[in-house]
Design an enzyme around this catalytic site. Structure first.
Site, PDB file in Angstrom:
ATOM      1  N   GLY A 105      43.856  48.772  99.389  1.00  0.00           N
ATOM      2  CA  GLY A 105      42.436  48.829  99.756  1.00  0.00           C
ATOM      3  C   GLY A 105      42.027  50.053 100.557  1.00  0.00           C
ATOM      4  O   GLY A 105      41.026  50.013 101.285  1.00  0.00           O
ATOM      5  N   SER A 106      42.752  51.159 100.407  1.00  0.00           N
ATOM      6  CA  SER A 106      42.359  52.354 101.183  1.00  0.00           C
ATOM      7  C   SER A 106      41.012  52.899 100.689  1.00  0.00           C
ATOM      8  O   SER A 106      40.221  53.420 101.483  1.00  0.00           O
ATOM      9  CB  SER A 106      43.441  53.432 101.135  1.00  0.00           C
ATOM     10  N   ASN A 107      40.745  52.771  99.396  1.00  0.00           N
ATOM     11  CA  ASN A 107      39.428  53.196  98.898  1.00  0.00           C
ATOM     12  C   ASN A 107      38.328  52.271  99.410  1.00  0.00           C
ATOM     13  O   ASN A 107      37.257  52.729  99.797  1.00  0.00           O
ATOM     14  CB  ASN A 107      39.412  53.231  97.365  1.00  0.00           C
ATOM     15  N   LYS A 117      40.707  33.330  81.243  1.00  0.00           N
ATOM     16  CA  LYS A 117      40.143  34.509  81.912  1.00  0.00           C
ATOM     17  C   LYS A 117      38.623  34.410  81.946  1.00  0.00           C
ATOM     18  O   LYS A 117      37.965  34.868  82.884  1.00  0.00           O
ATOM     19  CB  LYS A 117      40.593  35.760  81.151  1.00  0.00           C
ATOM     20  N   HIS A 136      40.010  56.266  89.023  1.00  0.00           N
ATOM     21  CA  HIS A 136      41.344  56.334  88.418  1.00  0.00           C
ATOM     22  C   HIS A 136      42.032  57.642  88.856  1.00  0.00           C
ATOM     23  O   HIS A 136      41.406  58.710  88.832  1.00  0.00           O
ATOM     24  CB  HIS A 136      41.213  56.289  86.888  1.00  0.00           C
ATOM     25  N   MET A 189      43.664  45.567  89.673  1.00  0.00           N
ATOM     26  CA  MET A 189      44.669  45.700  88.626  1.00  0.00           C
ATOM     27  C   MET A 189      44.507  44.642  87.534  1.00  0.00           C
ATOM     28  O   MET A 189      45.438  43.903  87.217  1.00  0.00           O
ATOM     29  CB  MET A 189      46.079  45.617  89.238  1.00  0.00           C
ATOM     30  N   ASN A 237      34.722  52.446  87.932  1.00  0.00           N
ATOM     31  CA  ASN A 237      36.131  52.448  88.358  1.00  0.00           C
ATOM     32  C   ASN A 237      36.529  53.840  88.841  1.00  0.00           C
ATOM     33  O   ASN A 237      35.937  54.841  88.431  1.00  0.00           O
ATOM     34  CB  ASN A 237      37.012  52.039  87.171  1.00  0.00           C
TER      35      ASN A 237
END
Ligand code: GRF
Length: 189
Positions: free
Chosen positions: A12-14, A65, A109, A90, A107
Site C-alpha cells: 500500500g505504498s501507493n 467472482k 503498472h 492483485m 491502474n
C-alpha cells in the site's frame, strides 16, 4: 462529490502517497476509502493510521467472482464512490465492476506498457536487459494491463540493478506521479 476508492492487496505504498497528498490538501477530494482483498495486508494498517475507512472482501467467502464484485459495488454505491484507482490490487477486474464504473477504473503498472504486462514486470524488464523501464497509468478493461494509456514515465535501468533496486526507483516515481494524475483525471470530469 469527488469520492474515490483505492484498491490494494499488499504494502500500500501507493495508497499512502495518495493519502498523503489528500491530507496535505494537494489532492482535493471529498473522500478516500480503501478496498482490499487480503485480510492482513499492510495497506489496512496504513488506513487505520490515517483514519481512512476500509473494507476487505475475500473472494473465497463468495460463491463466484460475480457475487464478490457485486458486494464490492454495493459498498461503493453506499459510499458514493465515483472513481476507482487500483494500486497493487492483485486481481483482474471483471464485468460487474467494469460496467458499473465504465472508464472510471484506473491502474498503475511498473513498466512501460505494452512491455512486461503482469505481476513480474520488473523482473522481466531486468531479464530482458532493457535500459529503460518505468511506470504506466492506464484505464482498466477486460484484458490485463492493456487499457488505454493515460500517462507514462521512464525510469533508467542500470547494469547494477536488481529487482529490489529497480522497484525502489520505479515506486519513487509512482508515488510522485500517481496522485497528480488522479488530480488531473478528476478535474477533467
Ligand atoms: C506498484 O509498483 C504498482 O505499480 C503495482 O503494484 C505495486 C504496488 O505497490 N501495480 P504498493 O502496494 O503500492 O506498495
Amino acid at each position: 462529490m469527488n469520492n474515490i476508492a483505492i484498491f490494494a492487496s499488499g504494502n500500500g505504498s501507493n495508497f499512502q502517497s495518495i493519502v498523503d497528498a489528500y491530507k496535505n490538501k494537494k489532492l482535493k477530494l471529498d473522500k478516500i476509502i480503501l478496498i482490499t482483498n487480503k485480510k492482513n495486508c499492510y495497506a489496512i494498517q496504513r488506513a487505520y493510521e490515517n483514519n481512512i475507512k476500509n473494507y476487505t472482501f475475500v473472494l473465497k467467502d463468495y460463491n463466484s467472482k460475480e457475487e464478490y464484485e457485486l458486494d464490492i459495488v454495493r459498498t461503493l454505491v453506499k459510499e458514493d464512490i465515483k472513481w476507482i484507482f487500483l494500486a497493487g490490487y492483485m486481481m483482474m477486474i471483471t464485468d460487474v465492476l467494469l460496467k458499473k464504473y465504465d472508464k472510471k477504473i484506473i491502474n498503475i503498472h511498473p513498466s512501460l506498457l505494452p512491455s512486461f504486462k503482469g505481476k513480474d514486470a520488473i523482473k522481466e524488464a531486468l531479464d530482458n536487459k532493457v535500459y529503460l523501464s518505468g511506470l504506466t497509468i492506464h484505464y482498466v478493461n477486460h484484458e490485463m494491463d492493456a487499457g488505454e494509456i493515460i500517462f507514462q514515465k521512464q525510469v533508467r535501468v542500470y547494469k547494477t540493478d536488481n529487482v529490489e533496486k529497480l522497484t525502489k526507483r520505479i515506486q519513487k516515481q509512482e508515488h510522485k506521479y500517481y496522485w497528480q494524475i488522479i488530480d488531473k483525471i478528476i478535474k477533467g470530469g
